[in-house]
Design a protein around this motif. Sequence first.
Motif, mmCIF file in Angstrom:
data_model
loop_
_atom_site.group_PDB
_atom_site.id
_atom_site.type_symbol
_atom_site.label_atom_id
_atom_site.label_comp_id
_atom_site.label_asym_id
_atom_site.label_seq_id
_atom_site.Cartn_x
_atom_site.Cartn_y
_atom_site.Cartn_z
ATOM 1 N N GLY A 206 -18.813 32.228 -60.169
ATOM 2 C CA GLY A 206 -19.773 31.645 -61.097
ATOM 3 C C GLY A 206 -20.819 30.761 -60.460
ATOM 4 N N ILE A 207 -21.049 30.917 -59.164
ATOM 5 C CA ILE A 207 -22.048 30.082 -58.484
ATOM 6 C C ILE A 207 -23.459 30.597 -58.776
ATOM 7 N N THR A 208 -23.660 31.886 -58.579
ATOM 8 C CA THR A 208 -24.940 32.538 -58.872
ATOM 9 C C THR A 208 -24.665 33.958 -59.326
ATOM 10 N N GLY A 209 -25.339 34.399 -60.376
ATOM 11 C CA GLY A 209 -25.101 35.732 -60.922
ATOM 12 C C GLY A 209 -25.734 36.833 -60.098
ATOM 13 N N PHE A 210 -25.287 38.065 -60.355
ATOM 14 C CA PHE A 210 -25.803 39.234 -59.646
ATOM 15 C C PHE A 210 -27.313 39.363 -59.790
ATOM 16 N N PHE A 211 -27.825 39.106 -60.985
ATOM 17 C CA PHE A 211 -29.250 39.319 -61.229
ATOM 18 C C PHE A 211 -30.108 38.399 -60.364
ATOM 19 N N ILE A 212 -29.643 37.194 -60.099
ATOM 20 C CA ILE A 212 -30.392 36.247 -59.270
ATOM 21 C C ILE A 212 -30.343 36.658 -57.805
ATOM 22 N N GLY B 277 -13.253 32.728 -67.071
ATOM 23 C CA GLY B 277 -11.893 32.339 -66.718
ATOM 24 C C GLY B 277 -11.834 31.947 -65.253
ATOM 25 N N VAL B 278 -10.811 32.437 -64.559
ATOM 26 C CA VAL B 278 -10.699 32.170 -63.125
ATOM 27 C C VAL B 278 -11.877 32.786 -62.390
ATOM 28 N N PHE B 279 -12.227 34.048 -62.778
ATOM 29 C CA PHE B 279 -13.380 34.718 -62.198
ATOM 30 C C PHE B 279 -14.420 34.952 -63.292
ATOM 31 N N THR C 12 -21.011 39.264 -54.228
ATOM 32 C CA THR C 12 -19.803 39.488 -55.029
ATOM 33 C C THR C 12 -19.035 38.182 -55.217
ATOM 34 N N ILE C 13 -18.879 37.423 -54.139
ATOM 35 C CA ILE C 13 -18.146 36.152 -54.210
ATOM 36 C C ILE C 13 -18.894 35.147 -55.080
ATOM 37 N N LEU C 14 -20.211 35.074 -54.911
ATOM 38 C CA LEU C 14 -21.011 34.135 -55.713
ATOM 39 C C LEU C 14 -20.887 34.442 -57.201
ATOM 40 N N GLN C 15 -20.834 35.739 -57.545
ATOM 41 C CA GLN C 15 -20.674 36.117 -58.944
ATOM 42 C C GLN C 15 -19.270 35.798 -59.443
#
Length: 372
Positions: A225-231, A52-54, A219-222
């Motif tokens: 949707g720019i880059t996930g936590f795992f990356i 969604g939005v986040f 946190t912001i990247l996740q």
Amino acid sequence: LHTTPDEPCTITRVLDKDFPEGMTLLIRGSLQSVHVTLDGQILLYAEEPHKGVFYTPMASAWYLVNLPADSEGKTLSITFNSPFAAFSGTFNEIVYGNGADVMYSILAEHYPEFFIITLIALIGILMMLVSLIFHQLGDRTLLFLGLFAIALSGWFFAESRMIQFFTGNRFLIGGLAYMMIALFPIPFFCYLRESVIPKYKYLLRAFCVLFGIDFLAVTILQLFGITGFFITATVTNIMLACCIVTLVVILFIEIFRRDNKNAKRFLIYSGLLIICAGIELTKFFTQSFNGLSYASLIGMLIFIILLGIDGGIKLKGMVQKHSEAVFFEKMAYHDILTGANNRIAFERDIENLVEESVDQNVRLVLFDVNDL
């Protein structure tokens, strides 16, 4: 199995004719979407979170699937799919049984590590309370140690596979571990600045700022949707490894060049920390994601207890010095016989009155008592 990211992997089994009724499947998905069907009937459709939005992170989670009463003789299919190469084609153990029994199996397997994690958190809370009680002494050693223990227990808790028993929030289940690994070094660096290597306070402050920025960035990247936590966890772990190496070098310099006894004692204690960190970093970079090791948990518990004892001894010494200072101050400004203020106290008070505003009304009364 050797598969590519986003390539579905399906396992099937025809249930026995005498398969018992009322069974529940226990499935562990490791950053995977999980689909369960029985003769084409969908029983579970745990897909990648809605964007969604986040963006909610992919999460490693438990799934309980209740099988219909007439499951015997039917074909059970379980499909796993992950966008990450490390988890694509990965199958965790799948068990079935009574619903209460499979829940108990999780608790029975993980309650020892949960006990240790809870103990670390309680020790952290105790150290913070002691620090707040004696805050007037100006020493924050136990405060930073307490914050470190609590933040570390938060990371352990998120990695322990028990978090779903306490919250159903997908963001916390999938993201708490990655956020805490960026947060818990900050109070640790503050502790080093306070008690072990204060001469390197600017470097340690820079480390704190670096990991604070890293926490906000991942946190912001996740969220967007720019880059996930795992990356982004790879970057965080590389930063952590570099900081550990730098600190070890600094500690050796402090020991052999400046004979820093605090650094020497800390380095002895931190042997446990280095071993624990090495185990977990090795597991991450070798893509061995099978939960926490008891060696890491127990080693970290002992490490925190040793630092807490050192901090308590330091605080006890400061309390004794403070008590002595109060006693000698009283001796300096009071007459031993009468308990009244002496001449030194009189001169001190007069000096304070002179330095204060001239607008105050001051009266000086002199008594000359003979034959006292």
